[in-house]
Design a protein around this motif. Structure first.
Motif, PDB file in Angstrom:
ATOM      1  N   ASP A  98      45.030  41.594  42.691  1.00 60.34           N
ATOM      2  CA  ASP A  98      46.023  42.643  42.455  1.00 60.34           C
ATOM      3  C   ASP A  98      47.419  42.108  42.147  1.00 60.34           C
ATOM      4  O   ASP A  98      48.055  42.559  41.188  1.00 60.34           O
ATOM      5  N   PRO A  99      47.955  41.158  42.917  1.00 60.90           N
ATOM      6  CA  PRO A  99      49.302  40.676  42.593  1.00 60.90           C
ATOM      7  C   PRO A  99      49.345  39.660  41.446  1.00 60.90           C
ATOM      8  O   PRO A  99      50.436  39.282  41.013  1.00 60.90           O
ATOM      9  N   ALA A 100      48.194  39.248  40.929  1.00 64.31           N
ATOM     10  CA  ALA A 100      48.156  38.218  39.896  1.00 64.31           C
ATOM     11  C   ALA A 100      48.115  38.784  38.487  1.00 64.31           C
ATOM     12  O   ALA A 100      48.221  38.034  37.512  1.00 64.31           O
ATOM     13  N   THR A 101      47.936  40.103  38.343  1.00 60.89           N
ATOM     14  CA  THR A 101      47.867  40.727  37.030  1.00 60.89           C
ATOM     15  C   THR A 101      48.294  42.186  37.139  1.00 60.89           C
ATOM     16  O   THR A 101      48.146  42.802  38.203  1.00 60.89           O
ATOM     17  N   ILE A 102      48.800  42.726  36.021  1.00 60.90           N
ATOM     18  CA  ILE A 102      49.169  44.147  36.027  1.00 60.90           C
ATOM     19  C   ILE A 102      47.961  45.031  35.746  1.00 60.90           C
ATOM     20  O   ILE A 102      48.036  46.253  35.895  1.00 60.90           O
ATOM     21  N   LEU A 103      46.843  44.440  35.335  1.00 66.76           N
ATOM     22  CA  LEU A 103      45.642  45.221  35.049  1.00 66.76           C
ATOM     23  C   LEU A 103      44.951  45.574  36.359  1.00 66.76           C
ATOM     24  O   LEU A 103      44.613  44.683  37.149  1.00 66.76           O
ATOM     25  N   PRO A 104      44.701  46.852  36.620  1.00 71.10           N
ATOM     26  CA  PRO A 104      44.045  47.246  37.871  1.00 71.10           C
ATOM     27  C   PRO A 104      42.557  46.909  37.856  1.00 71.10           C
ATOM     28  O   PRO A 104      42.010  46.491  36.833  1.00 71.10           O
ATOM     29  N   LEU A 234      39.764  43.013  32.432  1.00 65.79           N
ATOM     30  CA  LEU A 234      40.143  42.843  31.032  1.00 65.79           C
ATOM     31  C   LEU A 234      39.312  43.749  30.127  1.00 65.79           C
ATOM     32  O   LEU A 234      39.849  44.474  29.278  1.00 65.79           O
ATOM     33  N   PHE A 235      38.001  43.758  30.317  1.00 62.90           N
ATOM     34  CA  PHE A 235      37.132  44.553  29.445  1.00 62.90           C
ATOM     35  C   PHE A 235      37.323  46.055  29.682  1.00 62.90           C
ATOM     36  O   PHE A 235      37.158  46.853  28.753  1.00 62.90           O
ATOM     37  N   ALA A 236      37.675  46.446  30.900  1.00 62.61           N
ATOM     38  CA  ALA A 236      37.827  47.874  31.197  1.00 62.61           C
ATOM     39  C   ALA A 236      39.143  48.431  30.677  1.00 62.61           C
ATOM     40  O   ALA A 236      39.199  49.580  30.221  1.00 62.61           O
ATOM     41  N   HIS A 237      40.209  47.646  30.723  1.00 62.52           N
ATOM     42  CA  HIS A 237      41.538  48.160  30.399  1.00 62.52           C
ATOM     43  C   HIS A 237      42.068  47.673  29.053  1.00 62.52           C
ATOM     44  O   HIS A 237      43.208  47.978  28.697  1.00 62.52           O
ATOM     45  N   VAL A 238      41.259  46.924  28.317  1.00 61.30           N
ATOM     46  CA  VAL A 238      41.592  46.546  26.937  1.00 61.30           C
ATOM     47  C   VAL A 238      40.457  47.099  26.078  1.00 61.30           C
ATOM     48  O   VAL A 238      39.485  46.393  25.779  1.00 61.30           O
ATOM     49  N   PRO A 239      40.533  48.360  25.688  1.00 60.65           N
ATOM     50  CA  PRO A 239      39.385  49.052  25.073  1.00 60.65           C
ATOM     51  C   PRO A 239      38.831  48.372  23.832  1.00 60.65           C
ATOM     52  O   PRO A 239      37.628  48.426  23.591  1.00 60.65           O
ATOM     53  N   GLY A 311      40.693  31.655  28.906  1.00 60.24           N
ATOM     54  CA  GLY A 311      41.952  31.073  29.354  1.00 60.24           C
ATOM     55  C   GLY A 311      42.743  32.023  30.232  1.00 60.24           C
ATOM     56  O   GLY A 311      43.329  31.623  31.247  1.00 60.24           O
ATOM     57  N   TRP A 312      42.768  33.318  29.855  1.00 65.17           N
ATOM     58  CA  TRP A 312      43.463  34.311  30.674  1.00 65.17           C
ATOM     59  C   TRP A 312      42.810  34.427  32.046  1.00 65.17           C
ATOM     60  O   TRP A 312      43.494  34.461  33.077  1.00 65.17           O
ATOM     61  N   VAL A 313      41.489  34.509  32.066  1.00 68.10           N
ATOM     62  CA  VAL A 313      40.767  34.600  33.346  1.00 68.10           C
ATOM     63  C   VAL A 313      41.048  33.368  34.203  1.00 68.10           C
ATOM     64  O   VAL A 313      41.276  33.465  35.416  1.00 68.10           O
ATOM     65  N   ASP A 314      41.060  32.192  33.586  1.00 67.76           N
ATOM     66  CA  ASP A 314      41.303  30.951  34.314  1.00 67.76           C
ATOM     67  C   ASP A 314      42.673  30.974  34.986  1.00 67.76           C
ATOM     68  O   ASP A 314      42.818  30.604  36.156  1.00 67.76           O
ATOM     69  N   VAL A 315      43.696  31.429  34.259  1.00 72.09           N
ATOM     70  CA  VAL A 315      45.051  31.454  34.803  1.00 72.09           C
ATOM     71  C   VAL A 315      45.176  32.499  35.906  1.00 72.09           C
ATOM     72  O   VAL A 315      45.726  32.234  36.985  1.00 72.09           O
ATOM     73  N   VAL A 316      44.671  33.704  35.661  1.00 74.49           N
ATOM     74  CA  VAL A 316      44.794  34.789  36.634  1.00 74.49           C
ATOM     75  C   VAL A 316      44.051  34.447  37.922  1.00 74.49           C
ATOM     76  O   VAL A 316      44.569  34.632  39.035  1.00 74.49           O
ATOM     77  N   VAL A 317      42.828  33.951  37.780  1.00 76.38           N
ATOM     78  CA  VAL A 317      42.058  33.598  38.977  1.00 76.38           C
ATOM     79  C   VAL A 317      42.712  32.433  39.707  1.00 76.38           C
ATOM     80  O   VAL A 317      42.748  32.408  40.946  1.00 76.38           O
ATOM     81  N   GLY A 318      43.236  31.467  38.945  1.00 76.23           N
ATOM     82  CA  GLY A 318      43.930  30.362  39.594  1.00 76.23           C
ATOM     83  C   GLY A 318      45.106  30.836  40.429  1.00 76.23           C
ATOM     84  O   GLY A 318      45.299  30.390  41.575  1.00 76.23           O
ATOM     85  N   ASP A 319      45.903  31.760  39.876  1.00 73.90           N
ATOM     86  CA  ASP A 319      47.032  32.302  40.634  1.00 73.90           C
ATOM     87  C   ASP A 319      46.573  33.074  41.863  1.00 73.90           C
ATOM     88  O   ASP A 319      47.255  33.081  42.897  1.00 73.90           O
ATOM     89  N   ALA A 380      54.751  41.112  30.484  1.00 73.09           N
ATOM     90  CA  ALA A 380      54.762  40.685  29.084  1.00 73.09           C
ATOM     91  C   ALA A 380      53.486  39.942  28.737  1.00 73.09           C
ATOM     92  O   ALA A 380      52.914  40.141  27.654  1.00 73.09           O
ATOM     93  N   ARG A 381      53.024  39.096  29.652  1.00 73.21           N
ATOM     94  CA  ARG A 381      51.790  38.329  29.385  1.00 73.21           C
ATOM     95  C   ARG A 381      50.592  39.255  29.210  1.00 73.21           C
ATOM     96  O   ARG A 381      49.868  39.167  28.212  1.00 73.21           O
ATOM     97  N   ASP A 382      50.391  40.142  30.150  1.00 70.41           N
ATOM     98  CA  ASP A 382      49.218  41.013  30.077  1.00 70.41           C
ATOM     99  C   ASP A 382      49.393  42.118  29.037  1.00 70.41           C
ATOM    100  O   ASP A 382      48.407  42.660  28.532  1.00 70.41           O
ATOM    101  N   GLY A 383      50.649  42.439  28.701  1.00 66.29           N
ATOM    102  CA  GLY A 383      50.889  43.441  27.685  1.00 66.29           C
ATOM    103  C   GLY A 383      50.469  43.005  26.294  1.00 66.29           C
ATOM    104  O   GLY A 383      50.294  43.838  25.398  1.00 66.29           O
ATOM    105  N   ILE A 384      50.291  41.706  26.109  1.00 68.75           N
ATOM    106  CA  ILE A 384      49.839  41.197  24.806  1.00 68.75           C
ATOM    107  C   ILE A 384      48.478  41.772  24.435  1.00 68.75           C
ATOM    108  O   ILE A 384      48.157  41.946  23.259  1.00 68.75           O
ATOM    109  N   TRP A 385      47.670  42.113  25.440  1.00 69.13           N
ATOM    110  CA  TRP A 385      46.326  42.640  25.176  1.00 69.13           C
ATOM    111  C   TRP A 385      46.348  44.088  24.691  1.00 69.13           C
ATOM    112  O   TRP A 385      45.293  44.650  24.394  1.00 69.13           O
ATOM    113  N   ALA A 386      47.540  44.686  24.580  1.00 67.31           N
ATOM    114  CA  ALA A 386      47.612  46.104  24.222  1.00 67.31           C
ATOM    115  C   ALA A 386      47.028  46.389  22.849  1.00 67.31           C
ATOM    116  O   ALA A 386      46.528  47.485  22.603  1.00 67.31           O
ATOM    117  N   HIS A 387      47.078  45.413  21.943  1.00 62.92           N
ATOM    118  CA  HIS A 387      46.561  45.634  20.587  1.00 62.92           C
ATOM    119  C   HIS A 387      46.090  44.302  20.017  1.00 62.92           C
ATOM    120  O   HIS A 387      46.713  43.263  20.266  1.00 62.92           O
TER     121      HIS A 387
END
Length: 452
Positions: A98-104, A234-239, A311-319, A380-387
């Protein structure tokens, strides 16, 4: 492919000295006649192999995969005995994420799968991925026949297609059976193979994977649960992401070209009286697809996207877990190397479809996500997945510093033309709804705007 599903055994010692037909000097019609004799002998076996609408005999693929798992004593333990441990591991991982990403959290179901469960639940996605290449191969078998042979073939053409579906189903079944005994989660190879919004771990395979790591099984379970849960967020909130990944694989497969001259060579290797020669011909690789320039471009796009996801999963899980699990860094490196090298099952799939599902630039992608997060923050990092137009390209992986600097000079989301268009459309819908709400006031006194 090391096994064939129809009971073909080792060669008869008495047949070793016999000369196989060479096919030299045969015209296409004679080659097809020889193939027709073989198909006649295969008729009964085909009828026993199950039916499947489409270019691949998926009934046969599933049957072979299950037989392979049974013969390896895999799949006898039930998933229910592991369900509690998996649920607890996922619950803990979600809290840490939860604190490592803005994606729920993106999962609505948590499952403990056996290898057999994995085959059952991922087969629909494999069907979507394999149908395009199988269709190409199947049509090539018929297209390779000369016109006079096609005219004389009649009903045999449908049997040719059925045999192609059987051959492909046999290869797919062996590949799935081997993969099922190796994968650790539903997203282990980078693609969303399982049902949407479902976190799934394979505890039996995780136990085997843990042997030799010198880490407690519970620690490895939580680490893998965090990776699986991060994928699902990632797959649920980045349609667009799930569709883009699968569509790129389909694009790669649809561009496959098959050497149509291989059919004549295949017929020349087959002795209708010796079923084992059929198996040997199928294993010869003569019908393997040829890579085209269009496929190379699609492969480059797929590798970049897979690397960005991993790479995103690696960073988020690492944090999320590094300060909480003592062996987190060692586990991250182990999984990085595992994904980079690929196992025997991934190599089998590469031979089957001509595609290696490995993010070759995982480290570069992880470095880019780390840099963007450090400089601009999680939003900003996770917002890149918006489109999809906002995500880094292969060139950005070469120069992540330039990408991060460009993000600092121009807010990506606000300047995205697609997002602006969507906002305009939403505003129009809001205005339309407001107009519709005033229709019931006709006949009453007009408001100030209507009077004006």
């Amino acid at each position: 492919m090391t096994e064939f599903p129809f009971g073909f055994g080792p060669p008869d010692p008495d047949d070793r000295g016999k000369k196989e037909p060479s096919g030299q000097g045969e015209n296409p019609a004679e080659a097809f006649n020889q193939l027709g004799q073989m198909l006649s002998q295969l008729g009964q076996m085909l009828s026993q192999a199950g039916t499947s609408a489409g270019p691949v005999n998926y009934d046969l693929a599933k049957q072979i995969a299950m037989q392979r798992l049974t013969s390896g004593d895999v799949g006898f333990r039930t998933s229910t005995e592991f369900q509690g441990a998996v649920t607890d591991a996922v619950h803990l991982a979600e809290m840490w994420l939860d604190p490592a990403t803005i994606l729920p959290a993106g999962a609505t179901a948590v499952k403990a799968w056996t290898p057999r469960d994995w085959v059952e639940n991922t087969l629909p996605t494999w069907q979507r991925l394999c149908d395009p290449v199988a269709r190409r191969v199947s049509s090539a078998w018929v297209d390779a026949l000369p016109a006079e042979a096609k005219q004389a073939a009649g009903p045999l053409l449908s049997m040719v297609s059925q045999m192609g579906g059987m051959a492909f189903g046999s290869q797919l079944g062996n590949a799935l059976g081997q993969l099922a005994s190796e994968v650790l989660t539903s997203t282990d190879i980078g693609l969303p193979l399982g049902p949407p919004a479902t976190v799934a771990l394979l505890p039996q395979n995780i136990e085997e994977f843990t042997n030799g790591l010198e880490r407690p099984n519970s620690e490895v379970m939580v680490f893998l649960a965090a990776r699986e849960a991060a994928h699902q967020r990632l797959f649920a909130h980045v349609p667009w992401l799930r569709q883009r990944l699968l569509a790129t694989v389909e694009e790669f497969a649809s561009g496959i070209r098959v050497d149509t001259s291989a059919l004549e060579q295949l017929a020349g290797q087959i002795d209708p009286a010796n079923p084992q020669s059929i198996e040997q011909a199928m294993q010869s690789g003569m019908l393997e697809p040829q890579t085209t320039p269009e496929q190379k471009a699609a492969l480059a796009r797929l590798e970049t996207l897979l690397a960005l996801v991993e790479g995103w999963v690696d960073v988020v899980v690492g944090d999320a877990v590094t300060d909480r699990l003592p062996g987190a860094d060692a586990l991250r490196e182990t999984l990085r190397r595992r994904r980079a090298s690929g196992g025997p099952a991934e190599q089998t799939f590469a031979t089957l479809v001509g595609l290696e599902l490995r993010p070759r630039r995982l480290r570069a992608a992880a470095a880019l996500w780390r840099l963007v997060g450090d400089q601009h923050g999680l939003e900003a990092r996770d917002g890149i997945w918006a489109h999809p137009d906002l995500v880094p390209t292969a060139e950005d992986l070469d120069d992540p510093m330039d990408f991060a600097e460009r993000m600092g000079t121009k807010p990506a989301l606000e300047d995205d033309p697609i997002a602006a268009l969507e906002r305009e459309e939403q505003a129009e819908r809001d205005r339309d709804e407001g107009t519709a709400g005033t229709e019931g006031t006709e006949g009453k006194d007009k408001g100030p705007e209507e009077q004006a």
